[in-house]
Design an enzyme around this catalytic site. Sequence first.
Site, PDB file in Angstrom:
ATOM      1  N   ASP A 189      -4.209  -6.219   4.894  1.00  0.00           N
ATOM      2  CA  ASP A 189      -5.098  -7.350   6.097  1.00  0.00           C
ATOM      3  C   ASP A 189      -4.808  -8.607   4.711  1.00  0.00           C
ATOM      4  O   ASP A 189      -5.327 -10.109   5.504  1.00  0.00           O
ATOM      5  CB  ASP A 189      -6.805  -6.567   4.903  1.00  0.00           C
ATOM      6  CG  ASP A 189      -7.154  -5.433   6.095  1.00  0.00           C
ATOM      7  OD1 ASP A 189      -7.435  -4.733   6.593  1.00  0.00           O
ATOM      8  OD2 ASP A 189      -6.623  -5.950   7.364  1.00  0.00           O
ATOM      9  N   LYS A 230       9.335 -15.984 -10.668  1.00  0.00           N
ATOM     10  CA  LYS A 230       9.015 -14.989 -11.314  1.00  0.00           C
ATOM     11  C   LYS A 230       7.357 -15.640 -12.050  1.00  0.00           C
ATOM     12  O   LYS A 230       7.479 -16.184 -12.574  1.00  0.00           O
ATOM     13  CB  LYS A 230       9.493 -14.113 -12.016  1.00  0.00           C
ATOM     14  CG  LYS A 230       9.097 -13.304 -12.842  1.00  0.00           C
ATOM     15  CD  LYS A 230       9.547 -12.141 -13.177  1.00  0.00           C
ATOM     16  CE  LYS A 230       9.030 -10.789 -14.141  1.00  0.00           C
ATOM     17  NZ  LYS A 230      10.252 -10.007 -15.269  1.00  0.00           N
ATOM     18  N   LYS A 242     -14.197  -0.246  14.865  1.00  0.00           N
ATOM     19  CA  LYS A 242     -12.863  -0.727  15.092  1.00  0.00           C
ATOM     20  C   LYS A 242     -12.519  -0.426  16.749  1.00  0.00           C
ATOM     21  O   LYS A 242     -12.110  -1.274  17.293  1.00  0.00           O
ATOM     22  CB  LYS A 242     -11.923  -0.186  13.790  1.00  0.00           C
ATOM     23  CG  LYS A 242     -12.237  -0.959  12.541  1.00  0.00           C
ATOM     24  CD  LYS A 242     -10.842   0.138  11.305  1.00  0.00           C
ATOM     25  CE  LYS A 242     -10.982  -0.305  10.241  1.00  0.00           C
ATOM     26  NZ  LYS A 242     -10.477   0.765   9.148  1.00  0.00           N
ATOM     27  N   ASN A 269       0.875  -1.147   0.099  1.00  0.00           N
ATOM     28  CA  ASN A 269       0.257   0.115   0.474  1.00  0.00           C
ATOM     29  C   ASN A 269       0.884   1.210  -0.089  1.00  0.00           C
ATOM     30  O   ASN A 269       1.994   0.745   0.202  1.00  0.00           O
ATOM     31  CB  ASN A 269      -0.785   0.013   1.420  1.00  0.00           C
ATOM     32  CG  ASN A 269      -0.501  -0.641   2.409  1.00  0.00           C
ATOM     33  OD1 ASN A 269       0.647   0.970   2.952  1.00  0.00           O
ATOM     34  ND2 ASN A 269      -0.237  -0.991   3.469  1.00  0.00           N
ATOM     35  N   LYS A 280     -11.726  -4.007  18.785  1.00  0.00           N
ATOM     36  CA  LYS A 280     -10.289  -4.005  18.983  1.00  0.00           C
ATOM     37  C   LYS A 280      -9.462  -4.181  20.222  1.00  0.00           C
ATOM     38  O   LYS A 280      -8.424  -3.980  20.423  1.00  0.00           O
ATOM     39  CB  LYS A 280      -9.048  -3.935  18.273  1.00  0.00           C
ATOM     40  CG  LYS A 280      -9.593  -3.905  16.518  1.00  0.00           C
ATOM     41  CD  LYS A 280      -9.018  -2.748  15.277  1.00  0.00           C
ATOM     42  CE  LYS A 280      -9.012  -3.552  14.363  1.00  0.00           C
ATOM     43  NZ  LYS A 280      -8.243  -3.705  12.754  1.00  0.00           N
ATOM     44  N   PHE A 300      -5.406   2.835  14.290  1.00  0.00           N
ATOM     45  CA  PHE A 300      -5.554   4.221  12.934  1.00  0.00           C
ATOM     46  C   PHE A 300      -6.338   4.213  12.819  1.00  0.00           C
ATOM     47  O   PHE A 300      -6.364   2.239  12.099  1.00  0.00           O
ATOM     48  CB  PHE A 300      -4.615   4.570  12.489  1.00  0.00           C
ATOM     49  CG  PHE A 300      -3.525   5.519  13.369  1.00  0.00           C
ATOM     50  CD1 PHE A 300      -2.785   5.266  14.498  1.00  0.00           C
ATOM     51  CD2 PHE A 300      -2.779   7.347  12.631  1.00  0.00           C
ATOM     52  CE1 PHE A 300      -2.226   6.813  14.570  1.00  0.00           C
ATOM     53  CE2 PHE A 300      -2.484   7.827  12.623  1.00  0.00           C
ATOM     54  CZ  PHE A 300      -1.564   8.324  13.870  1.00  0.00           C
TER      55      PHE A 300
HETATM   56  O1  PMT Z   1       2.030   5.997   6.833  1.00  0.00           O
HETATM   57  P1  PMT Z   1       2.527   7.768   5.638  1.00  0.00           P
HETATM   58  O2  PMT Z   1       2.006   7.479   4.646  1.00  0.00           O
HETATM   59  O3  PMT Z   1       2.332   8.294   6.871  1.00  0.00           O
HETATM   60  O4  PMT Z   1      -0.014   7.376   5.874  1.00  0.00           O
HETATM   61  C1  PMT Z   1       0.101   7.530   7.521  1.00  0.00           C
HETATM   62  C2  PMT Z   1      -1.282   6.633   7.547  1.00  0.00           C
HETATM   63  C3  PMT Z   1      -2.741   6.576   6.507  1.00  0.00           C
HETATM   64  C4  PMT Z   1      -1.265   4.866   6.758  1.00  0.00           C
HETATM   65  C5  PMT Z   1      -1.872   6.190   8.845  1.00  0.00           C
HETATM   66  O5  PMT Z   1      -2.145   7.665   9.405  1.00  0.00           O
HETATM   67  C6  PMT Z   1      -2.913   5.317   9.181  1.00  0.00           C
HETATM   68  O6  PMT Z   1      -4.084   5.772   8.765  1.00  0.00           O
HETATM   69  N1  PMT Z   1      -2.504   3.693   9.210  1.00  0.00           N
HETATM   70  C7  PMT Z   1      -3.308   3.303   9.979  1.00  0.00           C
HETATM   71  C8  PMT Z   1      -3.853   2.431   8.146  1.00  0.00           C
HETATM   72  C9  PMT Z   1      -4.456   1.224   9.014  1.00  0.00           C
HETATM   73  O7  PMT Z   1      -3.926  -0.313   8.202  1.00  0.00           O
HETATM   74  O8  PMT Z   1      -5.999   1.504   9.342  1.00  0.00           O
HETATM   75  P2  PMT Z   1      -6.465   0.081   8.769  1.00  0.00           P
HETATM   76  O9  PMT Z   1      -7.931   1.008   9.452  1.00  0.00           O
HETATM   77  O10 PMT Z   1      -6.942  -0.806   7.957  1.00  0.00           O
HETATM   78  O11 PMT Z   1      -6.419  -0.784   9.925  1.00  0.00           O
HETATM   79  C10 PMT Z   1      -6.976  -0.420  10.988  1.00  0.00           C
HETATM   80  C11 PMT Z   1      -5.906  -0.560  12.697  1.00  0.00           C
HETATM   81  O12 PMT Z   1      -5.430  -1.435  12.388  1.00  0.00           O
HETATM   82  C12 PMT Z   1      -4.634   0.402  12.179  1.00  0.00           C
HETATM   83  O13 PMT Z   1      -4.010   0.639  13.373  1.00  0.00           O
HETATM   84  C13 PMT Z   1      -3.752  -0.810  12.070  1.00  0.00           C
HETATM   85  O14 PMT Z   1      -1.988  -0.802  12.231  1.00  0.00           O
HETATM   86  C14 PMT Z   1      -4.073  -1.318  12.139  1.00  0.00           C
HETATM   87  N2  PMT Z   1      -4.153  -3.317  11.649  1.00  0.00           N
HETATM   88  C15 PMT Z   1      -4.860  -3.288  10.301  1.00  0.00           C
HETATM   89  C16 PMT Z   1      -4.763  -4.991   9.834  1.00  0.00           C
HETATM   90  C17 PMT Z   1      -3.578  -5.900  10.090  1.00  0.00           C
HETATM   91  N3  PMT Z   1      -4.402  -6.940   9.408  1.00  0.00           N
HETATM   92  N4  PMT Z   1      -3.730  -5.864  11.557  1.00  0.00           N
HETATM   93  C18 PMT Z   1      -3.797  -4.912  12.171  1.00  0.00           C
HETATM   94  O15 PMT Z   1      -3.529  -4.585  13.518  1.00  0.00           O
END
Ligand code: PMT
Length: 412
Positions: free
Chosen positions: A278, A288, A336, A209, A340, A322
Amino acid sequence: MSMRGKTIVVGVSGGIAAYKACEAVRLLVQAGATVQVVLTRAAEEFVTPLTLQALSGRPVARRTFDLTEESEIGHIRIADTADALLIAPATANVIAKLATGIADDLLTTVVLATRAPVLVAPAMNVHMWENATVQANVARLRDAGHVVIEPASGALACGYEGAGRLPEPDVLVEEVAVAVTEKTLAGRRVLVTAGPTWEALDPVRHVANRSSGKMGFAVARAARRRGARVTLVTGPTALADLRGVECVHVTSAREMEKAALHHAAAADCVVMAAAVGDYRPLEAARHKIKRGRGDLEIRLTPNPDILAKIGALPGQRVIVGFAAETRDLVANARRKLQAKGVHLMVANDVTAPDAGFDVDTNIVTLIDRSGRVERFEKMSKDEVAGVILDRVRDLRTPRTTVRAAPRRLRRR
Ligand code: PMT
């Protein structure tokens, strides 16, 4: 980091590295600090007062007895108004004078008179740096409570290689930022995750991403400045490791899971800013994948939900997640938060201009367990990091007094 309202005295002594002090002054002024430069006589052999006056926007202080324009004694005024004092470069001579309490010029007099943190950045020939007397003097400065910013190693102006280089100006400014930041997280262990994860498709390709890591790195940098012991688990980014932060580099979500769960156990606070994939390809090809004529279908399988696993760990720790959303920001973030087991959710609309991935700013909404929703205007990611850690402080210490709202906070 903003240094608005801070007064930084920059003492420059007579070494060729004085040219770097000019850039450090410029960066401090750019960060909003008021910078008062103090030049030694020998420094004027390397940089002119006019250059530093132009960069700092203030007259340069040079002689103890020149300061006749104000009623109070000049060197005492400089000492008293300083929030921090940086000596860069600090020559072996200045270090010796400071170590023995000699005050025969303005700079050494100000150092003795100030109660502000004193940061000393030695710069000299490698053999001088290794000299036992110089090392003994440096040790005395540390014993006196001064911060000694270790010289860098590399090519020296005198043609030698080795320790003795003045660190880069941004390093000097970062150490000043640490010195002037209130230690609201002193002694705390903080785990931060940052950046993307890369999920291998074949030895050449991966699913990823657009996370640059900037948001997570800003949180880690801010936590270190506040006195925390910080571990940063980061996916692949173009960012340099942070000074004073343990950086753990991972590639895939499963590697991030392993590192994050390992460090979360001992953490007082976890901030999950990483954009964790995810899904990953159900099977990564050993070779490849060759281009064919038809479509290529790829089956993806879920990755572990690291944040949920951290939320389920035993023990007391503040957990900040986040939420990267493209619609229904608050509802999705609240869902979330509840699912979580986290204390605070930082939601950002990653489709908004100047927010989310890769930019230096963000537009966030904070949602906590009490249901409180705080919407913020566009801020730098450093400022967002500060707001998040202020909320972590509040979560750790129940709110007994109403704290002044940070600049730009607008509650609807
Ligand atoms: O890195 P930058 O370029 O500065 O961009 C910042 C950002 C956009 C990445 C940041 O601000 C942000 O939003 N980070 C979270 C991105 C994310 O995965 O969001 P989500 O809504 O998909 O996940 C929710 C939370 O679960 C997040 O805290 C994530 O770290 C966590 N997560 C998600 C998927 C997963 N398999 N395990 C997790 O722990």
